[in-house]
Scaffold this motif. Structure first.
Motif, PDB file in Angstrom:
ATOM      1  N   UNK A  11       0.832  -1.205   0.000  1.00 58.25           N
ATOM      2  CA  UNK A  11       0.000   0.000   0.000  1.00 58.25           C
ATOM      3  C   UNK A  11       0.867   1.256   0.000  1.00 58.25           C
ATOM      4  N   UNK A  12       1.989   1.206   0.731  1.00 61.05           N
ATOM      5  CA  UNK A  12       2.922   2.333   0.731  1.00 61.05           C
ATOM      6  C   UNK A  12       3.490   2.549  -0.661  1.00 61.05           C
ATOM      7  N   UNK A  13       3.942   1.480  -1.305  1.00 57.53           N
ATOM      8  CA  UNK A  13       4.509   1.597  -2.642  1.00 57.53           C
ATOM      9  C   UNK A  13       3.456   2.067  -3.648  1.00 57.53           C
ATOM     10  N   UNK A  14       2.233   1.585  -3.518  1.00 60.96           N
ATOM     11  CA  UNK A  14       1.170   2.009  -4.426  1.00 60.96           C
ATOM     12  C   UNK A  14       0.866   3.485  -4.260  1.00 60.96           C
ATOM     13  N   UNK A  15       0.919   3.969  -3.041  1.00 58.82           N
ATOM     14  CA  UNK A  15       0.718   5.400  -2.792  1.00 58.82           C
ATOM     15  C   UNK A  15       1.820   6.221  -3.467  1.00 58.82           C
ATOM     16  N   UNK A  16       3.067   5.779  -3.301  1.00 62.71           N
ATOM     17  CA  UNK A  16       4.194   6.496  -3.889  1.00 62.71           C
ATOM     18  C   UNK A  16       4.170   6.423  -5.412  1.00 62.71           C
ATOM     19  N   UNK A  17       3.817   5.251  -5.949  1.00 62.13           N
ATOM     20  CA  UNK A  17       3.700   5.099  -7.405  1.00 62.13           C
ATOM     21  C   UNK A  17       2.626   6.023  -7.951  1.00 62.13           C
ATOM     22  N   UNK A  18       1.486   6.094  -7.260  1.00 60.66           N
ATOM     23  CA  UNK A  18       0.378   6.942  -7.704  1.00 60.66           C
ATOM     24  C   UNK A  18       0.798   8.401  -7.779  1.00 60.66           C
ATOM     25  N   UNK A  19       1.491   8.884  -6.741  1.00 54.93           N
ATOM     26  CA  UNK A  19       1.910  10.288  -6.717  1.00 54.93           C
ATOM     27  C   UNK A  19       2.908  10.584  -7.830  1.00 54.93           C
ATOM     28  N   UNK A  21       3.370   8.845 -10.620  1.00 55.45           N
ATOM     29  CA  UNK A  21       2.726   8.650 -11.923  1.00 55.45           C
ATOM     30  C   UNK A  21       1.879   9.867 -12.297  1.00 55.45           C
ATOM     31  N   UNK A  22       1.242  10.496 -11.293  1.00 54.06           N
ATOM     32  CA  UNK A  22       0.451  11.706 -11.573  1.00 54.06           C
ATOM     33  C   UNK A  22       1.347  12.831 -12.063  1.00 54.06           C
ATOM     34  N   UNK A 191      -7.708  13.714 -14.184  1.00 56.19           N
ATOM     35  CA  UNK A 191      -7.190  12.873 -13.102  1.00 56.19           C
ATOM     36  C   UNK A 191      -6.154  13.616 -12.278  1.00 56.19           C
ATOM     37  N   UNK A 192      -5.274  14.327 -12.937  1.00 55.46           N
ATOM     38  CA  UNK A 192      -4.244  15.076 -12.198  1.00 55.46           C
ATOM     39  C   UNK A 192      -4.893  16.115 -11.287  1.00 55.46           C
TER      40      UNK A 192
END
Length: 266
Positions: A11-19, A21-22, A191-192
């Motif tokens: 979940x931590x990595x997904x949060x960082x990836x999301x930020x 990637x945006x 999305x951004x």
């Protein structure tokens, strides 16, 4: 304990990836892995590949055709190249994005009017099936319908149920080229905006809270937020301008007809 720790790391990595990637949607798994390592995290590319697939995202850049579509899938061309989009309801577009929560994640689909950027409908789901996309389409079609509907070639939008709804309404279907961000650029910008103005500054503990908060934001986004590119008008004002113009034209024609009738009786 180990399973819980693994989930928390993901979940931590997904949060960082999301930020990231945006900020940089052209980051693939190699760059994303390198970025996280530079931030001090111990992670390998295999994990990042798995998480980005789970999130439903991939790097946006021109790439070779690496997979073969199912023979059953009907192919649709990209109809927006060189097309002058001059009024509301000429083209609608849709896409799906990842929405993070405190202890999980959701998927958000939205349908927008290309000309005005007005968000016609949106829906949340915890899986990437087609059902929530169909619900969003049904909501949007209650408002109006476009001449052309554009989407990426994702399975949610190529499903028989989705395409049949469009064809029955007489709507032309347009598909993005794979990996080409500019084919659907306005919804990428949406999305951004949604993430930086809403998602990243709120904490969603439950699906209900996420839904309520996003509902408030989309009301603001459509009806109150002033857009510089639209001469500081709201999206709702721009989208409804077509209806208002038609009403004014109808009133004008009725008045002209009354004058002609009165003139013919004198």
């Amino acid at each position: 304990y180990e399973e819980r720790k693994e989930r928390e790391y993901n979940l931590l990595f997904m949060r960082l990836i999301d930020e990231q990637y945006s900020k940089a949607p052209f980051y693939g798994t190699r760059r994303m892995t390198a970025y996280l390592i530079r931030q001090g995290y111990i992670v390998n590319r295999k994990r990042i590949q798995r998480l980005m697939r789970l999130m439903g995202i991939e790097a946006i850049y021109p790439k070779k055709k690496l997979s073969i579509s199912s023979p059953e899938d009907k192919k649709y061309p990209y109809l927006l190249k060189g097309l002058a989009i001059t009024e509301p309801d000429q083209v609608w577009a849709t896409d799906i994005t990842y929405i993070r929560m405190n202890k999980g994640f959701l998927y958000l689909v939205a349908i927008i009017d290309w000309y005005s950027r007005y968000a016609l409908a949106w829906e949340l789901a915890n899986t990437l099936d087609a059902d929530f996309c169909l619900r969003a389409l049904d909501k949007a079609l209650l408002t109006s319908q476009p001449e052309i509907f554009n989407s990426d070639p994702g399975s949610q939008f190529t499903s028989c149920e989705f395409t049949e709804k469009l064809k029955k309404a007489g709507i032309k279907i347009s598909r993005d080229g794979r990996g080409r961000v500019f084919d659907n650029i306005f919804i990428e910008r949406l999305w951004r905006t949604v993430k930086y103005e809403e998602v990243y500054i709120h904490s969603y503990d439950t699906v209900r809270k996420a839904r309520e908060s996003l509902d408030n934001y989309f009301r603001f986004y459509n009806g109150e937020r002033l857009h510089q590119s639209l001469e500081y008008r709201t999206l709702q004002e721009v989208y409804l301008s077509k209806t208002i113009n038609k009403q004014e034209e109808t009133i004008h024609l009725k008045s002209l007809f009354s004058v002609l009738v009165m003139g013919s009786t004198l």
